[in-house]
Design a protein around this motif. Structure first.
Motif, PDB file in Angstrom:
ATOM      1  N   GLY A 184      85.370 154.111  96.057  1.00 11.66           N
ATOM      2  CA  GLY A 184      84.785 153.551  97.271  1.00 11.66           C
ATOM      3  C   GLY A 184      85.465 152.266  97.716  1.00 11.66           C
ATOM      4  O   GLY A 184      85.397 151.899  98.889  1.00 11.66           O
ATOM      5  N   GLY A 185      86.129 151.594  96.825  1.00  8.07           N
ATOM      6  CA  GLY A 185      86.784 150.326  97.143  1.00  8.07           C
ATOM      7  C   GLY A 185      88.016 150.474  98.014  1.00  8.07           C
ATOM      8  O   GLY A 185      88.516 149.478  98.544  1.00  8.07           O
ATOM      9  N   ILE A 186      88.482 151.684  98.228  1.00 12.92           N
ATOM     10  CA  ILE A 186      89.710 151.885  99.007  1.00 12.92           C
ATOM     11  C   ILE A 186      89.556 151.416 100.444  1.00 12.92           C
ATOM     12  O   ILE A 186      90.504 150.920 101.044  1.00 12.92           O
ATOM     13  N   THR A 187      88.363 151.516 101.004  1.00 13.08           N
ATOM     14  CA  THR A 187      88.141 151.098 102.393  1.00 13.08           C
ATOM     15  C   THR A 187      88.054 149.586 102.531  1.00 13.08           C
ATOM     16  O   THR A 187      88.143 149.067 103.640  1.00 13.08           O
ATOM     17  N   GLU A 188      87.908 148.888 101.424  1.00 11.86           N
ATOM     18  CA  GLU A 188      87.766 147.431 101.446  1.00 11.86           C
ATOM     19  C   GLU A 188      89.103 146.703 101.271  1.00 11.86           C
ATOM     20  O   GLU A 188      89.148 145.473 101.301  1.00 11.86           O
ATOM     21  N   ILE A 189      90.180 147.447 101.101  1.00 15.01           N
ATOM     22  CA  ILE A 189      91.481 146.831 100.867  1.00 15.01           C
ATOM     23  C   ILE A 189      92.027 146.297 102.193  1.00 15.01           C
ATOM     24  O   ILE A 189      92.077 147.014 103.188  1.00 15.01           O
ATOM     25  N   SER A 190      92.435 145.031 102.185  1.00 16.97           N
ATOM     26  CA  SER A 190      92.959 144.406 103.412  1.00 16.97           C
ATOM     27  C   SER A 190      94.354 144.933 103.736  1.00 16.97           C
ATOM     28  O   SER A 190      95.047 145.485 102.874  1.00 16.97           O
ATOM     29  N   LYS A 191      94.768 144.730 105.000  1.00 16.03           N
ATOM     30  CA  LYS A 191      96.108 145.149 105.419  1.00 16.03           C
ATOM     31  C   LYS A 191      97.178 144.431 104.605  1.00 16.03           C
ATOM     32  O   LYS A 191      98.191 145.020 104.226  1.00 16.03           O
ATOM     33  N   ARG A 192      96.948 143.167 104.332  1.00 19.31           N
ATOM     34  CA  ARG A 192      97.907 142.390 103.533  1.00 19.31           C
ATOM     35  C   ARG A 192      98.043 142.981 102.133  1.00 19.31           C
ATOM     36  O   ARG A 192      99.150 143.144 101.618  1.00 19.31           O
ATOM     37  N   SER A 193      96.909 143.302 101.522  1.00 22.30           N
ATOM     38  CA  SER A 193      96.949 143.906 100.192  1.00 22.30           C
ATOM     39  C   SER A 193      97.646 145.260 100.223  1.00 22.30           C
ATOM     40  O   SER A 193      98.437 145.577  99.324  1.00 22.30           O
TER      41      SER A 193
END
Length: 137
Positions: free
Chosen positions: A55-64
């Motif tokens: 579920g954390g995949i949607t929380e990854i920032s563009k920079r990350s």
């Protein structure tokens, strides 16, 4: 706990080199790298699902995303070069040179991440470099 994982990483990295040297015999280094990469991909996703972290995949920032992709490209290039070197050379000489990444990481961490670089770090870098040169001669 980080120390336990660091030691395990070192043990598995050593096993990787030995197993790869045996397994790469008669196999294209690029094909061997692709097979190894597929195994790593499957194993990584299994761990993500076992630990319920998908579920954390949607929380990854563009920079990350950018830096994770760049890191993946660097890893791929490193593995391709490593397997080719292992195929062509002796593991006892290839591995120490590959581990010079420790020295390069310390230098890059100082330059790009502004981490401290002490006399102890400098001494360690010099000793690792000297040890590597000694091992490959």
């Amino acid at each position: 706990m980080w120390l336990v994982f660091a030691i395990l990483s070192s043990v598995f990295a050593a096993l990787t080199s030995i197993l790869a040297k045996i397994g790469i015999e008669g196999v294209s280094s690029n094909l061997a790298t692709a097979i190894r990469t597929c195994v790593v991909v499957v194993m990584s996703w299994v761990m993500v699902f076992i630990t319920n972290q998908q579920g954390g995949i949607t929380e990854i920032s563009k920079r990350s995303w950018l830096f994770l992709i760049l890191s993946g490209l660097a890893t791929g290039l490193s593995w391709l070069c490593y397997y080719k070197a292992l195929q062509m050379g002796e593991a006892s000489k290839v591995v120490p040179i590959d581990k010079m990444s420790v020295v390069l990481t310390l230098i890059m961490a100082f330059v790009f991440l502004h981490e401290s670089f002490t006399w102890k770090s400098l001494t360690g870098c010099v000793l690792i470099t000297a040890g590597t040169v000694f091992m490959i001669l």
